[in-house]
Design a protein around this motif. Structure first.
Motif, short mmCIF file in Angstrom:
data_model
loop_
_atom_site.label_atom_id
_atom_site.label_comp_id
_atom_site.label_asym_id
_atom_site.label_seq_id
_atom_site.Cartn_x
_atom_site.Cartn_y
_atom_site.Cartn_z
N LYS B 217 0.84 -1.19 0.00
CA LYS B 217 0.00 0.00 0.00
C LYS B 217 0.88 1.25 0.00
O LYS B 217 2.02 1.19 0.43
CB LYS B 217 -0.90 -0.02 1.24
N LEU B 218 0.34 2.34 -0.46
CA LEU B 218 1.14 3.56 -0.56
C LEU B 218 0.56 4.63 0.34
O LEU B 218 -0.65 4.74 0.49
CB LEU B 218 1.15 4.07 -2.01
N THR B 219 1.43 5.44 0.91
CA THR B 219 0.92 6.54 1.72
C THR B 219 0.38 7.62 0.80
O THR B 219 0.68 7.67 -0.38
CB THR B 219 2.04 7.13 2.60
N HIS B 222 2.81 9.68 -1.22
CA HIS B 222 3.87 8.96 -1.91
C HIS B 222 3.91 9.34 -3.38
O HIS B 222 2.90 9.35 -4.06
CB HIS B 222 3.63 7.46 -1.77
#
Lengths: 624, 234
Positions: B217-219, B222
């Motif tokens: 998962k990406l912040t 990001h």
């Protein structure tokens, strides 16, 4: 009213899950079992998927949390890069990202915090890690690092089970069997710091055996008989842990008793990868390459790990090409290329770490002798088989008090009849078969039958799984391994001899806790009185023995062999001046207690009014 | 005169009164048609979704826990211009007579997932470095050494993030019979395609399908387009 209050605070039945936490040297794992239905005989084991940063801004769920912590520089990462599902501002970077960033910036990486906990001569609550860091880097203590890993695991749990907070579950925390009382206490304290007040400690080799029992689904009784001695060999990334567990009879059923544990040996799979990397480094430099830089050796180590696993698991792969690519964007130019051959793997790993020695060959140097070095006391002899030989020989008497378990009279070492392997390194069939063949050659030499291999463990997750299962066992299901303390403990007292000028007074070792003392029991030394001065710290030398099984509380030893008693860190008593005058001398005796958690607690008890003062272990000033 | 008043003939030159009636009737008709078309579109898109799910069985189990910090990156389903056209029907009576066209539903893939995969392949396998390299300048041995790095890494990355299995378990080159109603998305027929099922042929390629995806998962902040950060050693 009182009754309600009582049941409200001690009743643990509200716990829905039994959680096992393997706080490993290189990886931590959390496994859990639903125990809400006490009549349920079938359990389902689960392993928590732990969300963690794997790179800046990238989060992934993984079953293992690498036990690494990275102290990032303020300019290194942007604020949005370090976010976890439960917080926008994690206190520390732990897990995969720490290992990843630390590989390139080792001065900011905290690793092997667990090994420091058991390192004598170091105050584990003093900020000393990373040990090689410049002053500018904020340091933290091995204790704080352990707390940070536990905090991450707890938060990950609470995120997934918000209605079942981890503080309300049954927690079992695993520790190496070789942990001394101070390291055990530090681990329990770390758990308390994150709110896991009801955590119980369990030795890792026992946890592995519990996992094997759980996995066999009752079939284990067909693989073990009364009189068996099970040798548990646990070789992890950084440590080797040995334990012996006897199969006994308990009321017509099979029972298990842990009879001996080995020393804390800092030797594991990482050493093997490093050894291979240095072999290849020598080969590359000999072939005319320039001296390799640190990053190249690191990449080489990484590549060697993969190559080693291929060669050890595949009989047909003889030569594996090992390539260290350039760090720049040009991948093809500047690539170092060499080969790892089967002969090299055999020479370095099998002959170096698992040489075919006789049962009388012990490690060249006592692993404890590295006490004075500033870093971790890594084992100086890499031969696991020699450490094993020394352990089995020392423990030749381990089963003499155990009913139903006998050893042939001419045995020069303890003969295990079954072996259980644990730890990632022992996934390789060539390493395990070498270990078995060496052990069986010793047994054959003494006309004993070959040891059987107990199989079926998931070597990476077994400890956490076994720990979760242990919580279920504690509810009254299945067989429980009897153990108690794995050593007897002594304080050093000066003998009442006239002082001889120029000579240190002779000391005697006074036994304060016998071997195999069980959880929840205590021992009082009423006959031995000490006069202590109020307000002044008094220090005692502190010893343990893993072989003296017959000493009882109050036994005084005047002489002991070098390998019988092992000196631990000193312990310290300070009588608080509450209700007393400073300088007053109070007559006390000692009382030792094994808590339900599994830690040893020492108290000084006043002979006049029974007042208790706790004696501290974890005063590790770093003095020699 | 009264008769013609109530028998509205739309072809007649409308008087004021007739025009209102006609307009009202057209509006009612138009609205009814709008509702029918909308329902039809809904039904069709539901059918398509169900079919797609059945075919691929791709589960993205990583999506559940982190929804608070990261917006879901499901592909947007756009119904191309349909709603606008339907509204027009109400105003322009001519279109009412056209047969309702098949609604076209196109999925727009999010660039983030693609960028993420590139990042993973670059990190683990130096994928971009490798394909950006000028092959003509190097010897086969050097290219081979680099390819080894790339291939080992790609294999690791793909295995870590995708569960891939073959579509058919039979050996390639062996004869194979396809019963009626086989999944045309899973098995592609080539060559002499005549007659009716069951079809007999030779398995040329066993096919691949992804049964599970586990992408990190990406912040929120990001920057996925940075697939490899520049590295500066101090």
């Amino acid at each position: 009213m009182n009754h309600q209050l009582f049941s409200g605070t001690t009743n643990t039945s509200k716990a829905k899950f039994s959680i096992g936490i393997d706080l490993g040297t290189t990886h931590s794992v959390l496994s859990y079992v639903d125990i809400s239905d006490p009549d349920n005989d079938e359990i389902t084991q689960k392993v928590l998927q732990i969300p963690q940063l794997i790179a800046p801004g990238v989060i992934e769920d993984k079953p293992q949390l690498p036990s690494f912590l990275y102290q990032a520089h303020a300019a290194e990462l942007t604020e949005g890069d370090v976010v976890l599902p439960w917080t926008n501002q994690p206190k520390f970077l732990v897990g995969e990202i720490a290992r990843h960033l630390g590989a390139k910036t080792p001065i900011r990486l905290v690793s092997s915090a667990k090994s420091w906990l058991c390192h004598a001569g170091v105050d584990c609550k003093e900020a000393i890690l990373p040990s090689e860091a410049p002053d500018e880097v904020e340091k933290l203590s091995p204790f704080q690092a352990s707390v940070a890993y536990l905090e991450h695991l707890s938060a990950a749990w609470n995120k997934q089970y918000p209605d079942q907070p981890i503080t309300e579950q049954e927690i079992t925390l695993t520790i190496p069997a070789s942990f001394d009382p101070a390291a055990r206490e530090l681990t329990a304290e770390a758990a308390q710091q994150v709110g896991l007040t009801n955590a119980t400690l369990l030795e890792e080799p026992q946890a592995a055996l519990y996992s094997w029992i759980e996995k066999s689904e009752g079939d284990w009784r067909n693989h073990a008989t009364v009189g068996d001695i099970i040798l548990v060999i646990d070789v992890g990334g950084g440590t080797t842990d040995l334990s012996l567990i006897a199969v006994t009879e308990q009321g017509g059923n099979l029972g298990l008793t842990r009879v001996a544990v080995g020393d804390h040996i800092l030797l594991g799979g990482d050493n093997m990868d490093l050894a291979l990397a240095y072999t290849l480094k020598a080969k590359l430099e000999k072939a005319g390459n320039q001296r390799l830089a640190a990053w190249q050796i690191q990449a080489l180590t990484h590549a060697c790990r993969d190559a080693k696993e291929t060669i050890l698991s595949n009989d047909e792969a003889d030569n594996i090409a090992v390539v260290v690519p350039n760090r720049g964007s040009s991948l093809i130019g500047g690539t170092l290329r060499t080969e790892l051959t089967r002969d090299e793997v055999n020479a370095v790993l099998l002959e170096g770490f698992l040489p075919e020695v006789s049962s009388h060959e012990y490690p060249a140097i006592n692993p404890r002798s590295g006490l004075r070095s500033k870093g971790l006391p890594y084992a100086q002899d890499a031969a696991i088989t020699r450490h094993l030989a020394a352990f089995l020989s020392r423990q030749v008497d381990a089963v003499k008090n155990i009913d139903g378990v006998t050893l042939s009279e001419n045995a020069s070492f303890l003969h295990p009849s079954a072996v259980l392997f644990n730890g990632g390194v022992l996934k390789s069939p060539r390493i395990t078969s070498r270990l078995m063949s060496v052990l069986n050659s010793w047994l054959t030499a003494e006309q004993a039958p070959d040891a059987r291999l107990l199989s079926g463990l998931d070597l990476d997750l077994a400890v956490a799984r076994g720990a979760a299962y242990y919580g279920y066992v504690r509810q009254g299901h299945g067989v429980r391994i009897k153990g108690g303390t794995a050593a007897s403990y002594y304080v050093g007292v000066e003998s009442s001899m006239p002082a001889v000028p120029g000579m240190a007074p002779e000391i005697q070792a006074l036994c304060i806790a016998p071997f195999g003392m069980e959880e929840g029991s205590n021992a009082e030394l009423v006959g031995d009185e000490f006069g202590l001065i109020v307000g002044e710290p008094v220090r005692f030398r502190f010893f343990s023995s893993k072989t003296r099984r017959d000493d009882t509380v109050g036994t005084r030893l005047e002489y002991w062999g070098d390998d019988e008693l092992e000196e631990l860190n000193e312990i310290e008593i300070t009588l608080s001046d509450e209700g007393y005058k400073v300088g007053e001398v109070i007559s006390v005796h000692l009382n030792s207690l094994i808590t339900e958690t599994g830690t040893l607690e020492l108290h000084a008890v006043s002979n006049q009014n029974n007042q208790h003062w706790k004696i501290e272990f974890d005063v590790r000033s770093g003095e020699e | 005169m009264n008769n013609t008043e109530f028998n509205i003939d739309l072809n007649l030159t409308p008087t004021t009164f007739d025009a209102i009636h006609a307009y009202l009737a057209a509006t009612v008709f138009g609205l009814a048609l709008t509702v029918i078309i909308l329902l039809f579109i809904l039904l069709l898109s539901m059918l398509r979704n169900a079919k797609k799910a059945k075919q691929t069985k791709v589960s993205t189990n990583s999506e559940q826990t982190i929804s608070s910090t990261i917006p879901k990156r499901e592909p947007e389903v756009k119904i191309v211009e349909k709603v606008v056209e339907v509204e027009k029907i109400v105003e322009i009576e001519k279109i009412v007579q056209l047969p309702a066209p098949e609604p076209i539903i196109l999925k727009e893939s999010t660039p983030e997932a693609a960028l993420q995969l590139l990042n993973l392949l670059q990190t683990e396998a130096r994928f971009i470095d490798f394909i950006k390299e000028d092959m003509s300048a190097h010897s086969d041995a050097d290219i081979g050494a680099a390819a080894r790095v790339m291939l080992t890494g790609c294999n690791k990355t793909i295995n870590q993030h995708f569960d891939i299995s073959s579509v058919r378990s039979e050996e390639e080159g062996s004869p194979i019979t396809l019963a009626e109603g086989f999944n045309a998305a899973e098995v592609r027929l080539t060559g002499n395609i005549v007659g009716e099922a069951p079809f007999s042929g030779t398995l040329i390629h066993k096919g691949w399908k992804v049964t599970n995806i586990k992408l990190p998962k990406l912040t929120q902040d990001h920057q996925a387009e940075i697939i490899a950060a520049a590295e500066v050693e101090l």
